[in-house]
Scaffold this active site. Structure first.
Site, PDB file in Angstrom:
ATOM      1  N   GLU A 209       0.813  -1.222   0.000  1.00 27.64           N
ATOM      2  CA  GLU A 209       0.000   0.000   0.000  1.00 27.64           C
ATOM      3  C   GLU A 209       0.844   1.268   0.000  1.00 27.64           C
ATOM      4  O   GLU A 209       0.503   2.239  -0.657  1.00 27.64           O
ATOM      5  CB  GLU A 209      -0.950   0.008   1.201  1.00 27.64           C
ATOM      6  CG  GLU A 209      -2.049  -1.044   1.092  1.00 27.64           C
ATOM      7  CD  GLU A 209      -3.098  -0.902   2.178  1.00 27.64           C
ATOM      8  OE1 GLU A 209      -3.711   0.166   2.306  1.00 27.64           O
ATOM      9  OE2 GLU A 209      -3.292  -1.878   2.936  1.00 27.64           O
ATOM     10  N   HIS A 225       7.496 -26.786   3.561  1.00 31.44           N
ATOM     11  CA  HIS A 225       6.784 -27.936   3.010  1.00 31.44           C
ATOM     12  C   HIS A 225       6.223 -27.650   1.621  1.00 31.44           C
ATOM     13  O   HIS A 225       5.476 -28.447   1.088  1.00 31.44           O
ATOM     14  CB  HIS A 225       5.664 -28.355   3.971  1.00 31.44           C
ATOM     15  CG  HIS A 225       6.213 -28.734   5.322  1.00 31.44           C
ATOM     16  ND1 HIS A 225       6.599 -30.024   5.633  1.00 31.44           N
ATOM     17  CD2 HIS A 225       6.500 -27.984   6.413  1.00 31.44           C
ATOM     18  CE1 HIS A 225       7.065 -30.052   6.874  1.00 31.44           C
ATOM     19  NE2 HIS A 225       7.023 -28.831   7.364  1.00 31.44           N
ATOM     20  N   LYS A 320     -13.660   0.127  -4.469  1.00 32.73           N
ATOM     21  CA  LYS A 320     -14.808   0.331  -3.572  1.00 32.73           C
ATOM     22  C   LYS A 320     -15.903   1.101  -4.310  1.00 32.73           C
ATOM     23  O   LYS A 320     -17.086   0.782  -4.183  1.00 32.73           O
ATOM     24  CB  LYS A 320     -14.369   1.083  -2.309  1.00 32.73           C
ATOM     25  CG  LYS A 320     -13.566   0.221  -1.340  1.00 32.73           C
ATOM     26  CD  LYS A 320     -13.217   0.953  -0.047  1.00 32.73           C
ATOM     27  CE  LYS A 320     -12.462   0.062   0.913  1.00 32.73           C
ATOM     28  NZ  LYS A 320     -12.040   0.688   2.163  1.00 32.73           N
TER      29      LYS A 320
HETATM   30  O1  PA5 Z   1      -5.282   0.486   4.295  1.00 38.57           O
HETATM   31  C1  PA5 Z   1      -6.345   0.675   3.733  1.00 38.57           C
HETATM   32  O2  PA5 Z   1      -6.738   1.795   3.342  1.00 38.57           O
HETATM   33  C2  PA5 Z   1      -7.271  -0.494   3.505  1.00 38.57           C
HETATM   34  O3  PA5 Z   1      -6.590  -1.701   3.685  1.00 38.57           O
HETATM   35  C3  PA5 Z   1      -8.477  -0.373   4.448  1.00 38.57           C
HETATM   36  O4  PA5 Z   1      -8.058  -0.554   5.766  1.00 38.57           O
HETATM   37  C4  PA5 Z   1      -9.515  -1.416   4.054  1.00 38.57           C
HETATM   38  O5  PA5 Z   1      -9.970  -1.137   2.749  1.00 38.57           O
HETATM   39  C5  PA5 Z   1     -10.697  -1.438   5.004  1.00 38.57           C
HETATM   40  O6  PA5 Z   1     -11.192  -0.154   5.261  1.00 38.57           O
HETATM   41  P1  PA5 Z   1     -11.471   0.261   6.784  1.00 38.57           P
HETATM   42  O7  PA5 Z   1     -10.145   0.131   7.448  1.00 38.57           O
HETATM   43  O8  PA5 Z   1     -11.945   1.663   6.724  1.00 38.57           O
HETATM   44  O9  PA5 Z   1     -12.490  -0.690   7.284  1.00 38.57           O
END
Ligand code: PA5
Length: 328
Positions: A209, A225, A320
């Protein structure tokens, strides 16, 4: 993102001040959450001796529906559809619910139904709020007698975090050296079952990310394994294009330590072992958080080397958005 990561210690200190909601004593909890929120459940599961399971998906796992388990929903935004779907399934099944969130639909429902709730400060990226989210989870689990982590442990982890994130720290130097060795390579993060496992997962997701960079994680002893075999057929690519990092902890056990050494020897012909990172501190919370902070630093260094801004997560937002437009 540098500024957000710098608040790790402050987040843990904030959590140390949370009043622990007193609830009934429970013997198991299911934590539901995705991505940067869900990982707080993996950390909590590794830190608690009572059964804490983590669910990352729609609805509830089949075993949970009639199990009487409590469901703890964690979503930083409070609007993640998989987490809300788990909440709906738990409500339909009459399960006990609690939440950790900064807002959204989850906050509305938790407030209107009077669940145990930790409302964390908003305005961060979810993955940069792990101190708040984990602190909130620990507090709720403590109220149910499932976690025994208290303010002393949280403050000790906060102090360690501050020292690792100090501008002149050895940790920063180590992180930038490691990132330089990983430059241009897909990153495999290896760890071992237990405390280190969620840290390995967190490294992988932070590298994805923050640096927008391919990474995966795998655990010993399981990888011995299967994955140990995977390096020969494409070795002309992987030798130069993959870098492996191993996360270590002093409690990993002698057999795991032997496996790390022997696995490296066996794989060494075909893939590059770039380095190992040891957890720091005494207490389990300090050790797991120290590994997570190192992963954050490495991911930020990789972002710098790639010339990308760590903050935006455009592909996640696009997904999303497009899913919201699909018929449900
Ligand atoms: O790091 C991120 O932005 C994502 O991995 C979010 O955490 C994920 O999409 C879930 O969203 P939220 O944390 O608002 O539930």
């Amino acid at each position: 993102m540098q500024r957000m990561v710098a608040t790790w210690g402050a987040q843990l200190r904030w959590a140390a001040l949370l009043a622990q909601p007193q609830g009934p004593s429970l013997d198991q909890v299911l934590i539901c959450g995705m991505g940067g929120s869900g990982i707080s459940g993996d950390f909590a599961a590794a830190l608690c001796s009572a059964p804490v399971r983590v669910h990352k998906g729609y609805g509830l796992p089949a075993w949970a529906a009639n199990s009487g388990t409590a469901v703890l929903a964690v979503s930083y935004s409070g609007n993640t559809e998989e987490t809300l779907s788990a909440v709906e399934a738990a409500r339909a099944g009459g399960l006990r619910l609690a939440a950790v969130t900064s807002g959204g639909r989850l906050l509305e429902v938790a407030r209107s139904e009077g669940w145990p709730l930790v409302e964390v400060p908003g305005g961060l990226q979810p993955r940069a709020a792990l101190g708040y989210l984990l602190g909130g989870v620990i507090s709720l689990l403590g109220g149910w007698g499932i976690s025994s982590i208290g303010p002393n442990e949280l403050n000790a982890a906060a102090a360690l975090t501050d020292s690792l994130l100090d501008k002149a720290s050895a940790a920063r130097l180590d992180a930038s050296r490691l990132a330089a060795s990983l430059d241009g390579r897909m990153v495999g993060v290896y760890g071992s079952e237990g405390l280190v496992a969620p840290a390995a997962q967190r490294w992988k997701t932070q590298i994805n990310e923050n640096a927008k960079w391919p990474a995966w994680w795998a655990l010993l002893p399981e990888l011995d394994h299967n994955e140990v075999l995977s390096w020969s057929s494409l070795s002309h690519i992987t030798r130069d294009k993959v870098g492996l990092v191993v996360l270590r902890d002093r409690d990993e056990g002698a057999r795991v330590a032997a496996r790390v050494r022997i696995t490296a020897e066996v794989m060494d012909r075909d893939v590059n072992w770039v380095g190992e990172v040891w957890s720091q501190g005494e207490l389990p919370l300090e050790r797991i958080v120290s590994l997570a902070v190192m992963g954050d630093l490495v991911s930020l260094e990789l972002a710098r080397l790639a010339g990308v801004d760590p903050v935006p997560v455009e592909a996640i937002e696009e997904l999303k958005q497009k899913l919201a437009e699909e018929p449900s």
